[in-house]
Motif scaffolding. Sequence first.
Motif, mmCIF file in Angstrom:
data_model
loop_
_atom_site.group_PDB
_atom_site.id
_atom_site.type_symbol
_atom_site.label_atom_id
_atom_site.label_comp_id
_atom_site.label_asym_id
_atom_site.label_seq_id
_atom_site.Cartn_x
_atom_site.Cartn_y
_atom_site.Cartn_z
ATOM 1 N N ALA A 66 50.304 157.453 44.720
ATOM 2 C CA ALA A 66 49.565 158.568 44.127
ATOM 3 C C ALA A 66 48.435 158.999 45.048
ATOM 4 C CB ALA A 66 49.007 158.152 42.769
ATOM 5 N N ASP B 195 50.612 159.843 37.426
ATOM 6 C CA ASP B 195 50.344 158.483 37.871
ATOM 7 C C ASP B 195 49.828 157.651 36.717
ATOM 8 O OD1 ASP B 195 49.950 156.325 39.539
ATOM 9 O OD2 ASP B 195 47.854 156.899 39.895
ATOM 10 N N SER C 286 45.559 151.696 39.602
ATOM 11 C CA SER C 286 46.875 151.925 40.175
ATOM 12 C C SER C 286 47.140 150.933 41.303
ATOM 13 C CB SER C 286 46.996 153.365 40.684
ATOM 14 O OG SER C 286 46.194 153.539 41.816
ATOM 15 N N LEU D 80 57.450 158.716 40.241
ATOM 16 C CA LEU D 80 56.167 159.428 40.323
ATOM 17 C C LEU D 80 56.364 160.782 40.976
ATOM 18 C CD1 LEU D 80 53.062 159.432 40.053
ATOM 19 C CD2 LEU D 80 52.996 158.607 42.396
#
Lengths: 407, 647
Positions: A49, A88, A158, A176
């Motif tokens: 991300a 995300d 994340s 994603l």
Amino acid sequence: MPDVQSMVAEFVNKLRKRKIEGSQATAKCTVELLRSVISHQRVPHANQAAALIDAVKAVGQQLVAANPVELAVGNVVRRVLHIIREEDLSLTTAAMAGLDLLDASDDDDIDNCKGIGYPAMSAAVVAAAARSTLRPPSLQTLLEGTPESATVPYTSSSGADSESKTADKSSLTRKLKHDVIEGVNQLIHEISGCHEQIAEQAIEHIHQNEVILTLGSSRTVLEFLCAAKEKKRSFRVFVAEGAPRYQGHLLAKELVARGLQTTVITDSAVFAMISRVNMVIIGAHAVMANGGVIGPVGVNMAALAAKKHAVPFVVLAGSHKLCPLYPHNPEVLLNELRSPSELLDFGEFSDCLDFGAGSGSLQVVNPTFDYVPPNLVSLFITDTGGHNPSYMYRLIADYYSADDLVM
Amino acid sequence: MESRRNPRAVVDPKVRQVGFFTSSQPDSSSTQQQQQQTDPIPASASSPPVSTISPSGNSLSPVMIPPPRLNSSDTFPLRGAAAGASSAVSPSSFSYSNRRDFPDGSTTASPGRHSRGSFVKSSTPVASSLPGIGMDSMAAAKSSSVPASGLTTVSVATMPPGLAEKASGMEVQSDQKKNSKPLKEKTTKAERRAIQEAQRAAKAAAKADGGKVPPGTSASVASTSVKVAKPAKPSTQKNEVSVAAGVTEKKGGPSEKDRKKDAPHPRMQYDDESRVVKAKRRAVVKQTEAKNRVELFRHLPQYEHGTQLPDLETKFFQLDPMHPAVYKVGLQYLSGDISGGNARCIAMLQAFQEVVKDYSTPPEKNLNRDMTAKISSYVSFLIECRPLSISMGNAIRFVKNRIAKLPITLSESEAKAALQSDIERFINDKIIGADMVIVKHAVTKIRDGDVLLTYGSPTAVEMILLHAHELKKKFRVLVVDSRPKLEGQLLLRRLIKRGISCTYTHINAISYIMHEVTKVFLGASSVLSNGTVYSRVGTACVAMVASAFRVPVLVCCEAYKFHERVQLDSICSNELGDPNAISKVHGREDINYLDGLTNNANLQFLNLMYDATPSDYISMIITDYGMVPPTSVPVIVREYQKEHLLV
């Protein structure tokens, strides 16, 4: 990859030369460009991300620098960033939910002596963040008093997530990117469909025998008026011609082609006519976070006149025009001066311009935009409905994440 | 006429108060009047030769810097309610003192006394010589068979005219109140003839006396030709009529009419079918109506532009009712060669001068009436060419009034000379002179470093800017312009040629440039008595934005353009320009979106010429009488409008 680079360069060039006119067209082009950037972006296994965000940001900065006045570019870049972050986040949440279940079933004792438990903490953060961004605040969450830790940046989460979940990494990565592109496609759809969304509301705002003043040429306004016309409302439109670009002529032509009663007036007659006008409807170039509007030049004059005569001043704006920035000296800083040749024929005045002894200097000012302060605006009609100028900041919070405001 | 020297012993000290509204300088005004006879253009004489109207005995020359208010308060008698009330009352006080002369006057004795009592309080003792003279004339009145006119005739001969006019005017009115109706009935043609004879005799006598000329001889004429002199009746009489209504019930007639005439005429409404048809039948200019008209403006004339000009040009040599000078001016209006309030007004007045010069009274016709009729027909021709501006309306009013007030005793050539000089003086004093005064005032408001904004091409503002530049003031000018006339470009060119630094922009950008502006100078086509400035379309926008940015707005307007009409919006009365001027953008071939759509029923073009700026946007109006706030406009209209007519 190189073709993306060249595409970006080409688009930057277009922006710089002002080849693309209109915030909707610009927004659309920008989204499409960003989509190809994202799809071509090679995502690392870890922290994908962030990589996407960086790539989009880099391109976005170039685009914004190419035409800082076209705020739609910045808006769309921010929207895309927001989509990435959101996708995300939702992936992480889903993953965390799975992890949580695992945790809860396996080691109860760890969960009991929680607080320091890393995954639990992470899940709580994610849940809170998700709650605040995705869902409207319910009474329960308000009562619970969500912890302040919700604002922990989720790069850490994340990161933690990607560390913890190495098993189905590749599938997640693909997911994603896929989701982001899906989201961007939705955005494109939304931008191209905003006219219809706004026009649907026309019937609620235009009544029989109304007299409407508009200026500038805006596709949104055109669709809005035509939607009311199609619903068998008969009304009259005054169009200020909008010198020196005469976009009003363009709008008048299209309105007449669609069978609306149209009267073209000079810009100077706006004040004279406003007393017989029931509503002023304009299309915005951009809407600032404070509810101020940047519109075609001459709009402030019309807004002041409307205020004086208590005529509702309605601004139509697709959501891509909502800009999360607060304006500072927008008349100058968010404006653009066009060629003097639109005002004066150089040939006619060249003899006055020798700047010799005893001759004065001549400047010609030809701005493109005008800023209308929020107190002159009665109503914004966006694709999500009608809003007060004072509510704009909240709408903007829905569309953009706070991290992207400064790119 | 010896009877006028009858000694009247009625020197009631209270009657002296009448002097409050007369000029306190009898000598000067009397000499002025002499001048008027000998030299038809007295430099600043404004004392009216006509006695029924009393307002400004000796007003200032219009070119003068506005006098200090204090000073003018006794020069201009009708200043405010107190004065009005007192003037309304005074006649009856006269009648009271003289009632023995008029048997039917005795009935009013008690109201006279009452009113006088109230009058005394509100007045100041100024003129002392008046009462005796007034009585004098009363006695004279007795001697002549018709007191109303006899009074005026005689009164002038001996008394200082400035005063005499007032006094006799009042007496005439008071007389009229009491016995005008019976008198009117009594006066036969023969009697009127006799009166005129008497007047001539009086005039001769006066000349013999000391070369003093009685301008008041015309008074009787005036009183008979009141109907012709339509706008002239001053408010004095109106007030009188209304205040003393109890007394005047039986009379009514002429002054009622006058009052109606006093109110501004309703304009021709072009949505009134029958009237339009009538007007068309009379029209010289056969205009074709524009087809595609804006619904809101049905009441205004809109014609196809440019279609009738060649036709009219060919008719130039075959038009006998029209004077060529007027015809020429009309065509210039039509083609737009002459535009701008002052230019149009001056052109019209000069044409009228020509008319007067070439005029000869037809046999068996009265000069006053015939010429008024002629002028009226010319005016209607000019209206057909282009609707009159308010300033032109005022000028026409002036000319007609002068014609109506021409002493009947004047020979034709004298009358013509007097008229021509009157018109000349109007041009010089009220237009050119006024502009110079305005410049002088306005220049004091320009400082070094100023950024001045102007809109369009107002002549007065241009003169101000050039003058300030000559004074070596350092300033910058922002010229704001608008379609379709783009007059600002002409102004811009002239200013740059003179070495003034300019910035040029269009009206839409006004909000952008208003930040740097320190003062806004605007011109006006007219200033209406509610303070509304009626001017080139767009002026209201500029003023509005300026006031939103807290920039002072100064409007420069000559006082002859002031009008007592009021207006709230720009719709009810306006002028429509050529609609095709909007669809075509001059010099921009790329802008052709609307080509071929001009006949589409759904598309109209609205080319408004004027708009009305509300008075709240205006900081100051600079006129030849000084710099006043917009709230003072009605004062100027009230005080000076009469003077315009009397100049």
